[in-house]
Design a protein around this motif. Structure first.
Motif, PDB file in Angstrom:
ATOM      1  N   ALA A  18      31.157 -11.992 -22.800  1.00  0.00           N
ATOM      2  CA  ALA A  18      30.022 -12.886 -22.177  1.00  0.00           C
ATOM      3  C   ALA A  18      30.142 -14.140 -22.853  1.00  0.00           C
ATOM      4  N   MET A  19      30.420 -14.275 -24.005  1.00  0.00           N
ATOM      5  CA  MET A  19      30.365 -15.736 -24.970  1.00  0.00           C
ATOM      6  C   MET A  19      31.595 -16.146 -24.732  1.00  0.00           C
ATOM      7  N   HIS A  20      32.950 -15.631 -24.535  1.00  0.00           N
ATOM      8  CA  HIS A  20      34.017 -15.964 -24.306  1.00  0.00           C
ATOM      9  C   HIS A  20      34.215 -16.604 -23.016  1.00  0.00           C
ATOM     10  N   ASN A  21      33.352 -15.928 -21.894  1.00  0.00           N
ATOM     11  CA  ASN A  21      33.539 -16.369 -20.571  1.00  0.00           C
ATOM     12  C   ASN A  21      32.621 -17.461 -20.531  1.00  0.00           C
ATOM     13  N   GLN A  22      31.537 -17.528 -21.224  1.00  0.00           N
ATOM     14  CA  GLN A  22      30.483 -18.905 -21.147  1.00  0.00           C
ATOM     15  C   GLN A  22      31.572 -20.075 -21.838  1.00  0.00           C
ATOM     16  N   LYS A  23      32.135 -19.810 -22.997  1.00  0.00           N
ATOM     17  CA  LYS A  23      32.953 -20.963 -23.629  1.00  0.00           C
ATOM     18  C   LYS A  23      34.035 -21.249 -22.621  1.00  0.00           C
ATOM     19  N   ALA A  24      34.504 -20.678 -21.738  1.00  0.00           N
ATOM     20  CA  ALA A  24      35.893 -20.835 -21.038  1.00  0.00           C
ATOM     21  C   ALA A  24      35.210 -21.677 -19.792  1.00  0.00           C
TER      22      ALA A  24
END
Length: 77
Positions: A18-24
């Protein structure tokens, strides 16, 4: 590994994803345009309200144009 450890491992993986998707999904804010000391919307060329700039000091779009931008459309004032 017991069921609690397994659940914790899955939770950590989900959180990391989720954190990776948010940053992306974040896109950098475009540069502001100013005229005579006023910040001008990059889409409609109207001044951006002081309230908007208090809430988001680096805003490059007025609140209406930002809404249209987020919906994938352009608003021409």
């Amino acid at each position: 590994m017991d069921i609690i450890d397994n659940a914790k491992a899955h939770e950590e993986q989900d959180r990391a994803r989720a954190m990776h998707n948010q940053k992306a999904s974040r896109t950098p804010e475009p540069a502001q345009h100013t005229t005579s000391g006023h910040v001008i919307c990059i889409d409609c060329a109207d001044p951006i309200s002081a309230q908007r700039l208090v809430a988001k000091p680096n805003a490059a779009r007025c609140i209406d144009c930002q809404g249209f931008f987020e919906q994938g459309a352009r608003h021409a004032g």
